[in-house]
Design an enzyme around this catalytic site. Sequence first.
Site, PDB file in Angstrom:
ATOM      1  N   SER A  56      77.737   7.938  29.159  1.00 42.66           N
ATOM      2  CA  SER A  56      78.903   8.818  29.308  1.00 42.66           C
ATOM      3  C   SER A  56      79.954   8.061  30.098  1.00 42.66           C
ATOM      4  O   SER A  56      79.642   7.086  30.794  1.00 42.66           O
ATOM      5  CB  SER A  56      78.476  10.070  30.072  1.00 42.66           C
ATOM      6  OG  SER A  56      79.606  10.779  30.506  1.00 42.66           O
ATOM      7  N   TYR A 114      73.902  14.185  37.047  1.00 35.41           N
ATOM      8  CA  TYR A 114      74.219  13.688  35.696  1.00 35.41           C
ATOM      9  C   TYR A 114      74.805  12.274  35.785  1.00 35.41           C
ATOM     10  O   TYR A 114      74.370  11.368  35.083  1.00 35.41           O
ATOM     11  CB  TYR A 114      75.194  14.649  35.013  1.00 35.41           C
ATOM     12  CG  TYR A 114      75.622  14.236  33.618  1.00 35.41           C
ATOM     13  CD1 TYR A 114      74.794  14.448  32.525  1.00 35.41           C
ATOM     14  CD2 TYR A 114      76.870  13.649  33.388  1.00 35.41           C
ATOM     15  CE1 TYR A 114      75.195  14.090  31.236  1.00 35.41           C
ATOM     16  CE2 TYR A 114      77.270  13.290  32.108  1.00 35.41           C
ATOM     17  CZ  TYR A 114      76.429  13.510  31.035  1.00 35.41           C
ATOM     18  OH  TYR A 114      76.837  13.146  29.767  1.00 35.41           O
TER      19      TYR A 114
HETATM   20  N1  LIG Z   1      79.530  16.244  24.809  1.00 32.08           N
HETATM   21  C1  LIG Z   1      80.116  15.486  25.714  1.00 32.08           C
HETATM   22  O1  LIG Z   1      81.184  15.820  26.237  1.00 32.08           O
HETATM   23  C2  LIG Z   1      79.490  14.172  26.100  1.00 32.08           C
HETATM   24  C3  LIG Z   1      80.285  13.245  26.770  1.00 32.08           C
HETATM   25  C4  LIG Z   1      79.707  12.044  27.154  1.00 32.08           C
HETATM   26  C5  LIG Z   1      78.397  11.786  26.873  1.00 32.08           C
HETATM   27  N2  LIG Z   1      77.634  12.714  26.218  1.00 32.08           N
HETATM   28  C6  LIG Z   1      76.236  12.403  25.973  1.00 32.08           C
HETATM   29  O2  LIG Z   1      75.985  12.446  24.589  1.00 32.08           O
HETATM   30  C7  LIG Z   1      74.650  12.842  24.351  1.00 32.08           C
HETATM   31  C8  LIG Z   1      74.629  13.976  23.348  1.00 32.08           C
HETATM   32  O3  LIG Z   1      75.414  15.012  23.864  1.00 32.08           O
HETATM   33  P1  LIG Z   1      75.878  16.245  22.965  1.00 32.08           P
HETATM   34  O4  LIG Z   1      77.199  16.637  23.473  1.00 32.08           O
HETATM   35  O5  LIG Z   1      75.719  15.948  21.552  1.00 32.08           O
HETATM   36  O6  LIG Z   1      74.819  17.337  23.447  1.00 32.08           O
HETATM   37  P2  LIG Z   1      74.244  18.571  22.639  1.00 32.08           P
HETATM   38  O7  LIG Z   1      73.783  19.535  23.678  1.00 32.08           O
HETATM   39  O8  LIG Z   1      75.209  19.049  21.615  1.00 32.08           O
HETATM   40  O9  LIG Z   1      72.985  17.960  21.883  1.00 32.08           O
HETATM   41  C9  LIG Z   1      71.920  17.420  22.605  1.00 32.08           C
HETATM   42  C10 LIG Z   1      70.671  17.543  21.774  1.00 32.08           C
HETATM   43  O10 LIG Z   1      69.603  16.981  22.549  1.00 32.08           O
HETATM   44  C11 LIG Z   1      68.471  17.823  22.421  1.00 32.08           C
HETATM   45  N3  LIG Z   1      67.579  17.701  23.565  1.00 32.08           N
HETATM   46  C12 LIG Z   1      67.773  18.120  24.822  1.00 32.08           C
HETATM   47  N4  LIG Z   1      66.692  17.867  25.570  1.00 32.08           N
HETATM   48  C13 LIG Z   1      65.790  17.255  24.759  1.00 32.08           C
HETATM   49  C14 LIG Z   1      64.474  16.776  24.943  1.00 32.08           C
HETATM   50  N5  LIG Z   1      63.854  16.874  26.134  1.00 32.08           N
HETATM   51  N6  LIG Z   1      63.835  16.208  23.895  1.00 32.08           N
HETATM   52  C15 LIG Z   1      64.455  16.123  22.690  1.00 32.08           C
HETATM   53  N7  LIG Z   1      65.690  16.585  22.452  1.00 32.08           N
HETATM   54  C16 LIG Z   1      66.346  17.149  23.475  1.00 32.08           C
HETATM   55  C17 LIG Z   1      69.055  19.230  22.334  1.00 32.08           C
HETATM   56  O11 LIG Z   1      68.137  20.136  21.744  1.00 32.08           O
HETATM   57  C18 LIG Z   1      70.281  18.989  21.478  1.00 32.08           C
HETATM   58  O12 LIG Z   1      70.003  19.153  20.109  1.00 32.08           O
HETATM   59  C19 LIG Z   1      74.072  13.224  25.704  1.00 32.08           C
HETATM   60  O13 LIG Z   1      73.291  12.160  26.200  1.00 32.08           O
HETATM   61  C20 LIG Z   1      75.302  13.422  26.573  1.00 32.08           C
HETATM   62  O14 LIG Z   1      75.044  13.157  27.916  1.00 32.08           O
HETATM   63  C21 LIG Z   1      78.174  13.896  25.808  1.00 32.08           C
END
Ligand SMILES: NC(=O)c1ccc[n+]([C@@H]2O[C@H](COP(=O)([O-])OP(=O)(O)OC[C@H]3O[C@@H](n4cnc5c(N)ncnc54)[C@H](O)[C@@H]3O)[C@@H](O)[C@H]2O)c1
Length: 335
Positions: A209, A222
Amino acid sequence: MLRMWTLRRPGMKPADSHNNNNNNKKMIGIIMVVYQYVLLVCDFVHLVLLSAFLMLKSIWHFVSPPPLKVITGEVILVTGAGHGIGRELGLQFARLGARVVCLDINEANNKKTVTDISKEGGSAWGYKCDVSCKEDVHAVSNKIRKEVGEVTILVNNAGIMPCKPFLRHTPEEVINIFRINVFSHFWTVQEWLPSFMTAGRGHVVAVSSIAGLMATSNLVPYCSSKYAVRGLMDGLTEEMRYAGRNPNIKFTRVHPFIVDTGLAKKPRIRFPSFNPITTAEQCAAKIIEGVCREEEVVCIPTKDYYGHIIMQMLPRPVQKAFLDFMDTGVDEDTS
Ligand SMILES: NC(=O)c1ccc[n+]([C@@H]2O[C@H](COP(=O)([O-])OP(=O)(O)OC[C@H]3O[C@@H](n4cnc5c(N)ncnc54)[C@H](O)[C@@H]3O)[C@@H](O)[C@H]2O)c1
């Protein structure tokens, strides 16, 4: 020549011989020092020439990027494929002809991603897996080996982002953040890196991130977890390239700004046109482009990479003034 110095000439006294030995040792010492300096100068000249060449090559690649690596037929494992960025990665990788293995703790969502990939004519397999649990990762990996084959690109994407002030995080929550955002990467990499090393090729991608480059309030655990991912990826990159052992195993860490998946419940952005929220589709497309270019660091948007480098060069008070001016982050999620 050294042997000649140590010869005791006829008529030479033991004291003379002792002096000769001392002289020999001194001479050897001087030769060693001169040798070290010559080596240093030669290596340094080599370093300067190599750096100049690599700098020009990097500038050339910046102006005219090399062709994208073809990922048709690769077996790509995506964690957290049931929702958001992971789901989009699955869909887009499949459209490029990759065989996609979807892992998620949410079985229904994961199945939907697999079904949607299949509907588009792609190849996908789905497995319910809690990636924070080492035993679960191991059992699912064995199933994948039997049913799909060896994974060739591993995308560690699953993550959670509880958002509140530091003192409101319970110890259990902090541990859970690290189990999902950090330790899961260790378990999957330990599972698949050996086959990468045997094959002499492979690619590990970690979705970190922007909070893994620049820390912010309400996200202390985080941010810590995302900084840890950076340590893991940079350490692995060094270990694999050290002495040219595994030059064809690639590592990419990804630092997105806010993506519209619902993970960031209350984003606070003072200049939305300068810092726009990206869609999961755009984010996944950028990640895939970075993977296909074998980039080690991908920031989304790209300008954040340069912004981060410039910020690091500024004195701390200036950095803080700039952060106050931008007033960008996430507010506490009270829902
Ligand atoms: N959305 C944002 O603004 C953002 C920004 C920067 C980084 N990220 C990173 O991107 C990645 C994905 O984020 P996103 O926004 O798509 O999140 P999201 O919540 O839309 O999707 C995350 C997915 O991970 C799954 N998950 C959670 N815990 C789990 C586990 N223990 N085992 C298996 N699956 C699991 C959830 O069920 C979900 O389907 C994350 O690592 C997040 O930190 C997101």
